[in-house]
Design a protein around this motif. Structure first.
Motif, mmCIF file in Angstrom:
data_model
loop_
_atom_site.group_PDB
_atom_site.id
_atom_site.type_symbol
_atom_site.label_atom_id
_atom_site.label_comp_id
_atom_site.label_asym_id
_atom_site.label_seq_id
_atom_site.Cartn_x
_atom_site.Cartn_y
_atom_site.Cartn_z
ATOM 1 N N THR A 297 0.832 -1.200 0.000
ATOM 2 C CA THR A 297 0.000 0.000 0.000
ATOM 3 C C THR A 297 0.872 1.258 0.000
ATOM 4 N N GLU A 299 0.655 3.587 2.148
ATOM 5 C CA GLU A 299 1.080 3.829 3.523
ATOM 6 C C GLU A 299 2.356 3.064 3.853
ATOM 7 N N GLU A 300 2.476 1.837 3.351
ATOM 8 C CA GLU A 300 3.685 1.054 3.591
ATOM 9 C C GLU A 300 4.889 1.667 2.867
ATOM 10 N N ILE A 302 5.351 4.798 2.269
ATOM 11 C CA ILE A 302 5.733 6.039 2.953
ATOM 12 C C ILE A 302 6.672 5.771 4.124
ATOM 13 N N ALA A 303 6.639 4.562 4.663
ATOM 14 C CA ALA A 303 7.446 4.241 5.841
ATOM 15 C C ALA A 303 8.938 4.114 5.515
ATOM 16 N N PHE A 323 2.372 9.922 -4.453
ATOM 17 C CA PHE A 323 2.170 10.375 -3.069
ATOM 18 C C PHE A 323 1.397 11.690 -2.987
ATOM 19 N N THR A 326 -0.638 13.162 0.227
ATOM 20 C CA THR A 326 -0.104 12.598 1.460
ATOM 21 C C THR A 326 1.120 13.413 1.887
#
Length: 415
Positions: A297, A299-300, A302-303, A323, A326
């Motif tokens: 995802t 979100e993953e 972005i980490a 992105f 976000t």
């Protein structure tokens, strides 16, 4: 092969020795198929035209015109050089119209007929070197002589090409526009001389290629051996710069064509030829934590820290779209240097974007399961819109086209 722009060649030096008067007389002979009619059209005596043609042929080391009872006709060498000469005058006349010095082709032609090589060389030299003083050092001519040529040029055009500052005389925006267009036009004469040399004795005609980062360099590396097998005396020079710099070099005539990812929008005055679509994928080292995940995802993603493309590149634009809306991931490194990216990826958990074509040539890197990334870019060839390639330039492009006509390489995915 060298990572450099054009350098002066014997062909370029001989091209610079040809006067515009000689070139115009030769153009008239080719158009009218008669020395007599050319002399009448140019308001010169027939012996003067004959003498100018003979001097040009001696400078080029080739006979250009066959004299017959019915007239004077271009031979094979003459037709090659005549095409380049006509393009030189057409492009110079178009430049004169572009800066507002003439309203139409007839007016532009009359103005160009008054210009000299020294006048245009002065403009291009000051534009490239930044001042009359530096240009005079490069040409080994006094700054006063260059300034006199500049005044004559402005008088012929009746357009302000230079302006005075505390640092000295600088080239105006109109002067920059004219100088850029004239620089490209003058290359036509150099190419014509080199084409004749190549036909006469097999002298290598240089091919200067711009390689975009990633795919462009990979593609060129995969076709160089094949091309050199067919053209063992070829003189290939390759420049590697960012997409923004490559576009500037192409417009300035410092490279013949550019290979690599095509921009989302075709820049003005350029033509893009797509060869193969190559979708982007998020790439990580083999064994990266995300290679064991299912569909990854946003979100993953972005980490993790990312390596992004430089501003203005299609890779950077794709990253920004992924992105959008976000806070985005950390991006400590922005580069187009593939060795740097490869080293950083394999030694860390960083992520980056690569195309399917690029990753197919990489060991130890894998594409994550992120789903399709739009839009899908293409690898292709970018040229100037009004470019007429030499035979060896055309041959190189044909080798590239043939190489990539096969189906795109398979994408290596995680797992």
């Amino acid at each position: 092969m060298a990572n450099e722009t054009r350098h002066k060649t014997p062909g370029a030096e001989r091209a610079q020795s040809l006067s515009f008067r000689q070139l115009r007389l030769f153009e008239a002979i080719g158009d009218l198929k008669s020395v007599r009619r050319a002399s009448e059209a140019c308001s010169l005596s027939q012996p003067a035209v004959t003498q100018a043609l003979a001097k040009m042929e001696a400078q080029l080391g080739a006979t250009l015109v066959d004299r017959r009872a019915s007239g004077s006709y271009l031979n094979e060498f003459g037709m090659v050089f005549h095409a380049r000469v006509k393009r030189f005058f057409e492009q110079t006349e178009r430049a004169v119209i572009e800066i507002g010095a003439a309203m139409n082709a007839d007016g532009a032609r009359a103005i160009v007929n008054r210009l000299t090589r020294s006048q245009l060389r002065t403009l291009v030299g000051v534009m490239e070197h930044g001042s009359f003083e530096l240009a005079s050092e490069s040409f080994d001519i006094s700054a006063a002589s260059l300034q006199r040529a500049a005044r004559d040029l402005q008088g012929n055009l009746r357009v302000s090409l230079f302006y005075r500052t505390a640092a000295g005389m600088l080239v105006s925006p109109q002067g920059m526009k004219l100088g850029s267009m004239v620089k490209l036009a003058l290359q036509e004469i150099e190419w014509g001389v080199m084409e004749i040399d190549s036909a006469l004795d097999g002298t290598a005609t240089p091919v200067v290629i711009g390689a975009m980062p990633f795919g462009g360099s990979v593609l060129l590396a995969s076709v160089l051996d094949r091309f050199l097998e067919r053209h063992p005396s070829a003189d290939i020079r390759i420049m590697n710069e960012s997409a923004v710099e490559m576009t500037k070099c192409l417009r300035a005539g410092e490279v013949d064509f550019v290979v690599g990812l095509l921009p989302a929008e075709t820049p003005a005055e350029l033509v893009c030829e797509p060869l193969i679509e190559t979708p982007y994928a998020v790439v990580a080292r083999q064994g990266h934590p995300l290679t064991r995940a299912g569909k990854v995802t946003v979100e993953e993603l972005i980490a993790y820290d990312w390596i992004t493309g430089t501003p203005g590149s299609s890779r950077r634009a794709c990253f920004d779209r992924i992105f959008a809306g976000t806070k985005g991931p950390q991006t400590h490194v922005a580069t187009c240097a593939l060795p740097v990216i490869r080293h950083l990826l394999k030694g860390s958990d960083r992520l980056t974007l690569m195309t399917s074509y690029e990753i197919s040539f990489e060991d130890g890197l894998r594409a994550l399961h992120c789903g399709p990334i739009d839009p899908v870019p293409a690898i292709g060839i970018t040229t100037r819109a009004d470019w007429m390639p030499t035979p060896v330039q055309s041959a190189f492009i044909d080798v590239i086209r043939t190489h990539v006509c096969a189906p795109p390489p398979l994408l290596r995915q995680a797992g």
